[in-house]
Design an enzyme around this catalytic site. Structure first.
Site: not given
Ligand code: ADP
Ligand code: MG
Length: 327
Positions: A34, A36-37, A39-42, A57, A151
């Site tokens: 759903i 990604h950043g 570090f990897g993916a969510v 995550k 952030d």
């Molecule tokens: P990063 O450090 O790479 O920005 P995030 O924690 O912001 O990582 O997560 C990246 C993306 O994943 C978010 O912008 C969001 O779209 C999705 N995401 C993260 N956590 C959740 C969650 N608990 N429920 C749904 N989507 C999430």
């Molecule tokens: Mg983020």
């Protein structure tokens, strides 16, 4: 002597206590990406122990910079695990598997950035105000316990299916007084954070700047200077007068915003941190003070899903993640 920060080292009991020793592959099924950043993916997943949908995550700490990544993971997990607040994404569990940390959280439908991306016209001002009010409650909590998020942006503001807004991504958080390092996402960075590279310190008010930029992002779909490369953007943020909420939309039409909204954004985006609204003052500002956030957000989610359902196949695939709970 073992280096306590050696990636994956669990000799320190305080660090070991952050991670369950069980195998997450056994517990979580049906993983679907759903987000990604760096570090990897969510992933969206089903917790077969509780029957609950969760977000996972996955953060890998192998390869280059493994030690820094490991330190960041320990910090983010340790912090999220300690916190319980209605407007901060809830921690569920954490695992280590093959040089990867699985951070399990409550599942949210999507981020505020996803929502504004779906709509081809700006979302309504009361919807922006509702998102702001609830996100500010989460931010006020962090500031009360002396942390800076560092952030703040629409991509780190999540919405649950029950109409609650949650601040997420505590990976950049720092102790508030005073912070010095260059952390955040360039376009949302406060001038003093950019300048802290060679002078002085900054504090929680850096988050208020990013919050003001987030308001512009929610209204205009992108932060100021987004068409520039990051180095030019950083230069402009530090050198120029503060950006403003535009009175003309990209389409040439007059923007639908009230004076209250313009004034709120102006007061968040003062270059001198002393002149910015405090977090409390933001919450008391008429722009957010009177909103019935939950009802407005439930309706925003409903109307967003309606738009997603009508997208063509290609666009639907991109935004399908907003529909997982309905499929
Ligand atoms: P990063 O450090 O790479 O920005 P995030 O924690 O912001 O990582 O997560 C990246 C993306 O994943 C978010 O912008 C969001 O779209 C999705 N995401 C993260 N956590 C959740 C969650 N608990 N429920 C749904 N989507 C999430
Ligand atoms: Mg983020």
């Amino acid at each position: 002597v073992q280096n306590p920060l050696k990636p994956g080292n669990l000799k320190d009991p305080a660090i070991a206590a952050l991670f369950s020793s069980k195998d997450p592959e056994q517990r979580y099924n049906d993983l679907r990406e759903i987000g990604h950043g760096s570090f990897g993916a969510v992933y969206f997943a089903l917790d077969n122990e509780s029957g609950e949908n969760v977000a996972i995550k996955k953060m890998s700490f192998s390869g280059k910079q493994a030690a820094e990544r490991w330190a960041d993971i320990v910090k983010e997990v340790g912090f999220l695990k300690k916190i319980r607040h209605q407007h901060i994404v809830e921690y569920r569990a954490c695992f280590l598997k093959e040089q990867t940390c699985w951070l399990v959280m409550e599942y949210c439908v999507g981020s505020a950035a996803d929502i504004v991306e779906v709509h081809k016209t700006p979302i309504f001002e009361p919807e922006i105000a509702a998102i702001c009010q609830q996100a500010l409650n989460g931010l006020a909590y962090l500031h009360e316990i002396n942390r800076i998020h560092r952030d703040v942006k629409a991509g780190n503001i999540l919405l649950t299916d029950c109409g609650i807004v949650k601040l997420a991504d505590l990976g950049s958080i720092s102790a508030a007084c005073p912070a010095q390092s260059f952390v955040g996402t360039p376009y949302w960075m406060a001038p003093e954070v950019i300048l802290a590279m060679d002078e002085g310190h900054y504090d929680y008010r850096a988050d208020i700047w990013s919050f003001g930029i987030t308001c512009i992002e929610l209204a205009e779909r992108k932060p100021p200077f987004f068409n520039m490369n990051t180095m030019s953007a950083l230069y402009h943020i530090a050198q120029n007068d503060p950006p403003k909420l535009q009175s003309t939309l990209a389409t040439g039409e007059t923007a639908p915003w009230t004076e209250t909204f313009y004034s709120f954004v102006d007061q968040c985006l003062r270059k001198d941190p002393e002149q910015r609204l405090s977090t409390r003052a933001c919450l008391n500002h008429p722009f957010v003070a009177g909103t019935h956030a939950k009802t407005v957000i439930l309706e925003l989610i409903r109307r967003t899903k309606r738009v997603v359902r009508e997208l063509d196949n290609f666009q639907y695939k991109k935004m399908r993640k907003l529909m997982y709970l309905d499929e």
